[in-house]
Design a protein around this motif. Structure first.
Motif, short mmCIF file in Angstrom:
data_model
loop_
_atom_site.label_atom_id
_atom_site.label_comp_id
_atom_site.label_asym_id
_atom_site.label_seq_id
_atom_site.Cartn_x
_atom_site.Cartn_y
_atom_site.Cartn_z
N THR A 103 3.82 0.64 -10.76
CA THR A 103 3.49 -0.88 -9.89
C THR A 103 2.51 -0.62 -8.94
OG1 THR A 103 5.87 -1.29 -10.54
CG2 THR A 103 4.58 -2.76 -8.87
N LEU A 107 -1.17 -2.49 -9.07
CA LEU A 107 -1.41 -3.31 -7.81
C LEU A 107 -2.79 -2.73 -7.27
CD1 LEU A 107 0.52 -4.83 -5.16
CD2 LEU A 107 -1.65 -3.57 -4.64
N ASP A 108 -3.16 -1.64 -7.08
CA ASP A 108 -4.59 -1.17 -6.73
C ASP A 108 -5.68 -1.48 -7.67
OD1 ASP A 108 -3.23 -0.46 -4.24
OD2 ASP A 108 -3.04 1.62 -4.86
N VAL A 118 -5.85 -7.15 -0.20
CA VAL A 118 -4.37 -6.76 0.13
C VAL A 118 -4.20 -6.37 1.65
CG1 VAL A 118 -3.98 -6.43 -2.11
CG2 VAL A 118 -4.50 -4.63 -1.16
N ARG A 124 -0.50 -7.92 0.68
CA ARG A 124 0.13 -7.02 -0.51
C ARG A 124 1.22 -7.40 -1.13
NH1 ARG A 124 -1.99 -2.10 -1.95
NH2 ARG A 124 -0.51 -0.65 -2.80
N PHE A 127 0.67 -10.03 -3.62
CA PHE A 127 0.07 -9.84 -4.82
C PHE A 127 0.91 -8.94 -5.52
CE2 PHE A 127 -3.35 -7.48 -6.92
CZ PHE A 127 -3.72 -8.39 -7.72
N LYS A 128 1.91 -8.23 -5.10
CA LYS A 128 2.69 -7.38 -5.72
C LYS A 128 3.77 -8.14 -6.41
CE LYS A 128 6.23 -3.71 -5.18
NZ LYS A 128 7.38 -4.38 -5.77
N ILE A 131 1.81 -9.23 -9.42
CA ILE A 131 1.98 -8.35 -10.38
C ILE A 131 3.18 -8.08 -11.00
CG2 ILE A 131 1.66 -5.73 -10.73
CD1 ILE A 131 -1.22 -7.27 -10.33
N THR A 132 3.99 -8.28 -10.56
CA THR A 132 5.52 -8.12 -10.86
C THR A 132 5.80 -9.21 -11.78
OG1 THR A 132 6.46 -6.85 -9.00
CG2 THR A 132 8.34 -7.89 -10.30
#
Length: 185
Positions: A103, A107-108, A118, A124, A127-128, A131-132
């Motif tokens: 993950t 993210l990066d 981020v 961060r 945004f995580k 992504i999740t």
């Protein structure tokens, strides 16, 4: 070349660094070339769809100019077209193969691809969460799966693409089902 090989161990460190840097750049070129091919295929599909719409409009109204509405960027948001982030995540996992991607790395990569900063406090984590959400959406649709779970949340989960089921797989499964079904009677 493995670092333990005699030839590689005789190369001075500054040349090893240059070799490694070159190999990394070649990997980036390969990745970008795959992206170019994917975009070309996507463009061809879009052109076929536009042509089909033009032909359909011509059937209903031959005098209508199909290009009269121009071009509209309907869903252009932070992540490009609608579903752009989810498509990017899916592409990353498909290209990673069986080993998958964790993950944090996703993210990066996504932050770099979409220009997301981020570093501000909380950015961060937000945004995580995004992504999740994309990963969970793909998981619900049986496109991706967790390759390695992170017990206790100390390490990020590793995700991978689910192998696509082929028509031959479905036929074999149906034949297996039919065999079991006839024995049960």
């Amino acid at each position: 070349m493995p670092e333990s090989s005699p030839v590689y161990s005789r190369i001075p460190p500054h040349l090893k660094w240059l070799l490694n840097e070159r190999a990394m750049l070649c990997g980036e070129l390969d990745r970008r070339q795959r992206s170019v091919h994917a975009l070309q295929a996507e463009m061809a599909t879009l052109q076929v769809r536009v042509s089909a719409l033009d032909q359909t409009m011509a059937l209903f109204s031959p005098s209508l100019n199909p290009a009269a509405a121009g071009a509209v960027h309907a869903h252009a948001g932070k992540y490009g077209s609608f579903g752009g982030l989810t498509a990017f995540v899916r592409e990353q996992l498909q290209s990673a193969g069986e080993s998958g991607v964790d993950t944090g790395t996703l993210l990066d990569r996504a932050a770099l691809r979409f220009g997301i900063d981020v570093h501000p406090p909380g950015a961060r984590k937000r945004f995580k969460d995004t992504i999740t959400w994309s990963l969970r959406y793909l998981q619900r649709n049986r496109v991706v799966e967790v390759a390695r779970d992170s017990r206790g949340g100390r390490r990020p989960k590793v995700w991978r693409a689910v192998e696509e089921t082929t028509l031959q797989d479905l036929i074999a499964e149906a034949e297996t089902y039919d065999v079991r079904d006839t024995h049960a009677s």
